[in-house]
Design a protein around this motif. Structure first.
Motif, PDB file in Angstrom:
ATOM      1  N   THR A 642       0.834  -1.208   0.000  1.00  0.00           N
ATOM      2  CA  THR A 642       0.000   0.000   0.000  1.00  0.00           C
ATOM      3  C   THR A 642       0.867   1.256   0.000  1.00  0.00           C
ATOM      4  O   THR A 642       0.592   2.217  -0.744  1.00  0.00           O
ATOM      5  CB  THR A 642      -0.928   0.005   1.231  1.00  0.00           C
ATOM      6  OG1 THR A 642      -1.805  -1.114   1.162  1.00  0.00           O
ATOM      7  CG2 THR A 642      -1.741   1.283   1.301  1.00  0.00           C
ATOM      8  N   SER A 643       1.932   1.244   0.806  1.00  0.00           N
ATOM      9  CA  SER A 643       2.827   2.405   0.852  1.00  0.00           C
ATOM     10  C   SER A 643       3.536   2.616  -0.474  1.00  0.00           C
ATOM     11  O   SER A 643       3.722   3.756  -0.921  1.00  0.00           O
ATOM     12  CB  SER A 643       3.856   2.222   1.971  1.00  0.00           C
ATOM     13  OG  SER A 643       3.237   2.296   3.238  1.00  0.00           O
ATOM     14  N   MET A 644       3.941   1.524  -1.116  1.00  0.00           N
ATOM     15  CA  MET A 644       4.588   1.640  -2.431  1.00  0.00           C
ATOM     16  C   MET A 644       3.639   2.278  -3.439  1.00  0.00           C
ATOM     17  O   MET A 644       4.024   3.147  -4.221  1.00  0.00           O
ATOM     18  CB  MET A 644       5.035   0.257  -2.916  1.00  0.00           C
ATOM     19  CG  MET A 644       6.180  -0.346  -2.111  1.00  0.00           C
ATOM     20  SD  MET A 644       6.532  -2.063  -2.567  1.00  0.00           S
ATOM     21  CE  MET A 644       7.194  -1.828  -4.236  1.00  0.00           C
ATOM     22  N   ASN A 645       2.389   1.858  -3.393  1.00  0.00           N
ATOM     23  CA  ASN A 645       1.413   2.412  -4.334  1.00  0.00           C
ATOM     24  C   ASN A 645       1.137   3.885  -4.042  1.00  0.00           C
ATOM     25  O   ASN A 645       0.952   4.697  -4.957  1.00  0.00           O
ATOM     26  CB  ASN A 645       0.121   1.604  -4.266  1.00  0.00           C
ATOM     27  CG  ASN A 645      -0.742   1.807  -5.496  1.00  0.00           C
ATOM     28  OD1 ASN A 645      -0.269   1.711  -6.619  1.00  0.00           O
ATOM     29  ND2 ASN A 645      -2.014   2.110  -5.274  1.00  0.00           N
ATOM     30  N   ASN A 646       1.111   4.277  -2.733  1.00  0.00           N
ATOM     31  CA  ASN A 646       0.910   5.693  -2.383  1.00  0.00           C
ATOM     32  C   ASN A 646       2.032   6.561  -2.937  1.00  0.00           C
ATOM     33  O   ASN A 646       1.795   7.634  -3.490  1.00  0.00           O
ATOM     34  CB  ASN A 646       0.849   5.848  -0.864  1.00  0.00           C
ATOM     35  CG  ASN A 646      -0.429   5.281  -0.269  1.00  0.00           C
ATOM     36  OD1 ASN A 646      -1.416   5.067  -0.974  1.00  0.00           O
ATOM     37  ND2 ASN A 646      -0.401   5.007   1.029  1.00  0.00           N
ATOM     38  N   VAL A 647       3.266   6.085  -2.781  1.00  0.00           N
ATOM     39  CA  VAL A 647       4.411   6.831  -3.300  1.00  0.00           C
ATOM     40  C   VAL A 647       4.322   6.922  -4.817  1.00  0.00           C
ATOM     41  O   VAL A 647       4.588   7.975  -5.420  1.00  0.00           O
ATOM     42  CB  VAL A 647       5.732   6.178  -2.860  1.00  0.00           C
ATOM     43  CG1 VAL A 647       6.922   6.882  -3.539  1.00  0.00           C
ATOM     44  CG2 VAL A 647       5.891   6.228  -1.349  1.00  0.00           C
ATOM     45  N   ALA A 648       3.910   5.817  -5.454  1.00  0.00           N
ATOM     46  CA  ALA A 648       3.802   5.810  -6.915  1.00  0.00           C
ATOM     47  C   ALA A 648       2.795   6.848  -7.395  1.00  0.00           C
ATOM     48  O   ALA A 648       3.038   7.562  -8.386  1.00  0.00           O
ATOM     49  CB  ALA A 648       3.408   4.419  -7.391  1.00  0.00           C
TER      50      ALA A 648
END
Length: 697
Positions: A642-648
């Motif tokens: 989820t955090s990776m997707n938020n940064v993306a």
């Protein structure tokens, strides 16, 4: 329909009845109500149904007329209608004065005109003179302008108080200041129409005067009435006052804008004020903008944030401060007159003999004619004799002397001991459960408190829902009987700031009570996630802000988080960021940098920053969260993904499509393997990746 509306104090009924009968014998139709009129709604009905269907008001202006609240409302309604019509006031108002001299007649415009002497003239002669003054061609007063109660555009509708006494010259002075053709406002503020400041010590009756003015003179403001509370609970440094005022006034304006249906989501306070101002200007009608309890240390820049946002607004401010004497018209509210203070003191328990009348006068003197103290003393006299009360008043104990020192500067000079004794006496007569009600109020803002919330907190504190609700019902009534609590209708009460201060200093709330207050709020505040529920939360939000001024425990940190969600959902991103930063600081202190709750708070703040357009700030926080989750949970944990997707998503919004695509491809590989190709999360991520890829081409 009637030719005349006869306005008179009930104490003079026997004197005026022959005159009314003679007027009717002359063929005039006369509205003559012999029933006692009580609350503001009943007075308004009488005005609309009686005065509105008459051609002229005849005021039997004895000295008792000055003391009659219904009479003063009737006269004011007729005066405003006549003023709106233009021309000579005497076409609509005829004063009959049965007294020697006319110094008691208000407003002075009526005194300056020739009134009819009612004390010595024969009834037949006086009736004939009244008949000759009537313009039978005049329309009904109700046709000139609406006489109904004012509309409230924001804030709790005030209902007035039957304990309001006197202040007739003060009310007319305020009205003159607000409706003057030109008033210089040296604030550097946006246009705000006319401005009147009602200045005076705490508990002297400033708020009640403003409330009575709004109700009695409401017909002068067909655009409606706005009531805002500027009260501050905590201390603010001098260099932070303007920012604090902008934030507090901005929250009120944002709420007002939403009630008007204006699109203000994500706007800065100045832009919201401009939107509200344009909406109110478009009404094309004057409105009354009341700001209650402006902090005493406010300067001109602070005042500028609180004044009405358009030129058709009239701003009425109440404040204990005197720093703003160059701003608008200043009306300094003094203590009650001796006569009015005596009337308030004895209204519940009239003296039985001359000795008690003498003692009542001495009590009034001991209390310095201070409105709140006299009101509380009047309630106390139902439980003790005049002699007992006076004796205690003159022999203050250590607690009263200590309270006297704390309240110095806010009370009439030389009368501090008596007022302190009165407050402590009345609190002391309450049962422990009644004290709990006041202690709860001392934890909250000075805003109205929903009675349901009081009941829920007492039930939580007692551990027994039925007992808590029963206690709340009985003890609110008990505190109200002591004049320590005022009702705003059946669902809300208020506690005066002096009473709350007394509780904080001499009977402070326990940590258990505060914890119960916070827990109950935490059960209600999840509604903040649904903007359709925000209207049910608005009466509580001021209290939530006060309860979260200091965050030392997990429950309060959670409540502060919900406050941030409330601000975020309604699009008030500036206040939301401030709240969420405070909440993040609190959870860092409570849990540490890498605790899951801290990471959630960082993500919440990043989300609000992103919505406001601060992508760089959002990215910094999101990358910090991602780094911790990778280290603590591993690359394939759902929270890490989820955090990776938020940064993306943030990288994509910043234009770094390559960086966004790289992260999304990493997440997609894991989700395909763990969740499968057909899982909704996998498909949603694929759609997002396809969109980024198409933008990169």
């Amino acid at each position: 329909m009637a030719d005349l509306f006869f306005s008179y104090p009930r104490a003079d009924a026997e004197r005026v009845r022959p005159l009314v009968e003679e007027l009717r014998r002359l063929g005039l139709s006369v509205w003559f109500d012999e029933h006692e009129i009580g609350d503001s709604d009943a007075i308004t009905r009488s005005i609309v149904e009686g005065l509105g269907q008459a051609r002229m008001l005849v005021a039997w202006y004895s000295r008792a007329y000055t003391r009659s609240r219904p009479c003063q409302w009737e006269l004011t309604a007729a005066y405003l209608a006549a003023q709106h019509e233009g021309g000579d006031l005497s076409r609509r108002i005829l004063v009959v004065n049965p007294e020697q001299g006319g110094d008691h007649i208000q407003p002075v415009e009526l005194r300056d005109r020739l009134y009819l002497e009612g004390g010595t003239d024969a009834v037949a002669d006086l009736a004939g003179r009244i008949a000759r003054r009537l313009d039978r061609a005049a329309t009904w007063i109700g046709d000139i302008r609406p006489l109904q109660a004012p509309s409230w555009l924001a804030g709790q509708r005030r209902i007035g108080s039957n304990r309001f006494v006197g202040r007739v010259p003060d009310l007319w002075s305020v009205h003159s200041g607000l409706t003057a053709a030109a008033v210089t406002v040296i604030t550097g503020a946006r246009p705000g129409g006319d401005l009147v400041q009602v200045q005076g010590m705490g508990g002297i009756g400033k708020s009640m005067l403003a409330e009575e003015y709004a109700l009695r003179f409401g017909a002068a403001y067909p655009g409606g009435i706005v009531w805002l509370s500027a009260a501050r609970t905590g201390a603010v440094a001098a260099d932070g006052r303007e920012a604090e005022a902008e934030g507090s006034a901005g929250r009120h304006l944002f709420q007002l804008a939403r009630s008007f249906g204006l699109p203000v989501q994500g706007m800065e306070p100045s832009a919201v004020a401009a939107q509200v101002g344009r909406h109110l200007e478009a009404l094309g009608k004057p409105y009354l903008w009341i700001v209650d309890d402006l902090p005493s240390d406010a300067n001109a820049a602070v005042l500028a944030h609180w004044t009405a946002p358009s030129t058709n607004g009239r701003t009425l401010v109440t404040t204990r401060g005197t720093r703003l004497d160059g701003c608008g018209t200043i009306h300094r509210l003094d203590v009650l007159t001796t006569e009015d203070a005596f009337r308030l003191l004895t209204s519940r328990q009239p003296p039985r003999n001359e000795a008690e009348r003498t003692m009542a006068a001495e009590i009034v003197t001991e209390l310095g004619r201070h409105a709140l103290a006299v009101d509380v003393a009047g309630a106390a006299l139902r439980a003790m004799s005049y002699a007992e009360f006076l004796k205690e008043l003159r022999n203050p104990g250590a607690d009263a002397l200590a309270l006297m020192e704390e309240l110095a500067g806010e009370l009439p000079n030389g009368h501090h001991p008596g007022i302190a004794v009165t407050l402590l006496q009345s609190i002391g007569r309450l049962r422990p459960e009644g004290v709990l009600v006041l202690q709860l109020a001392s934890l909250l803002a000075s805003d109205p408190i929903p009675t349901k919330y009081i009941a829920d907190v007492l039930a939580e504190h007692a551990g027994d829902e039925a007992a808590g609700r029963r206690i709340a019902l009985l003890e609110i009534q008990a505190a109200e009987a002591e004049a320590l609590v005022d009702r705003l209708g059946p669902e809300e009460v208020t506690v005066h700031i002096l009473t709350a201060r007394t509780m904080r200093q001499h009977a402070a709330a326990s940590e258990d009570l505060r914890a119960a207050a916070v827990r109950v709020m935490n059960r209600v505040m999840p509604r903040a996630a649904d903007i359709r529920e925000h209207a049910t939360l608005e009466p509580l939000i001021g209290h939530v802000r006060t309860l979260t001024e200091s965050v030392e425990d997990e429950e309060t940190a959670m409540l502060l988080s919900w406050l941030g969600r409330y601000e975020d959902e309604r699009g008030a991103y500036g206040p939301a960021i401030a709240v969420r930063q405070r909440q993040l600081d609190a959870v860092r202190h409570l849990y540490g940098e890498e605790h899951p709750n801290t990471l959630v708070s960082m993500g919440n703040l990043a989300s609000t920053l992103w919505k406001q357009g601060d992508l760089a700030g959002a990215r910094v926080l999101e990358e910090q969260v991602l780094a911790v989750r990778r280290r603590v949970f591993g690359e394939e944990h759902p929270q890490t993904l989820t955090s990776m997707n938020n940064v993306a998503e943030t990288l994509s919004s910043q234009g770094d499509l390559a960086g966004a695509r790289e992260l999304q491809e990493q997440v997609l590989v894991v989700r395909r393997r763990v969740l499968g190709e057909e899982h909704p999360n996998t498909q949603a991520l694929q759609i997002g990746l396809d969109f980024v890829t198409s933008r990169a081409r």
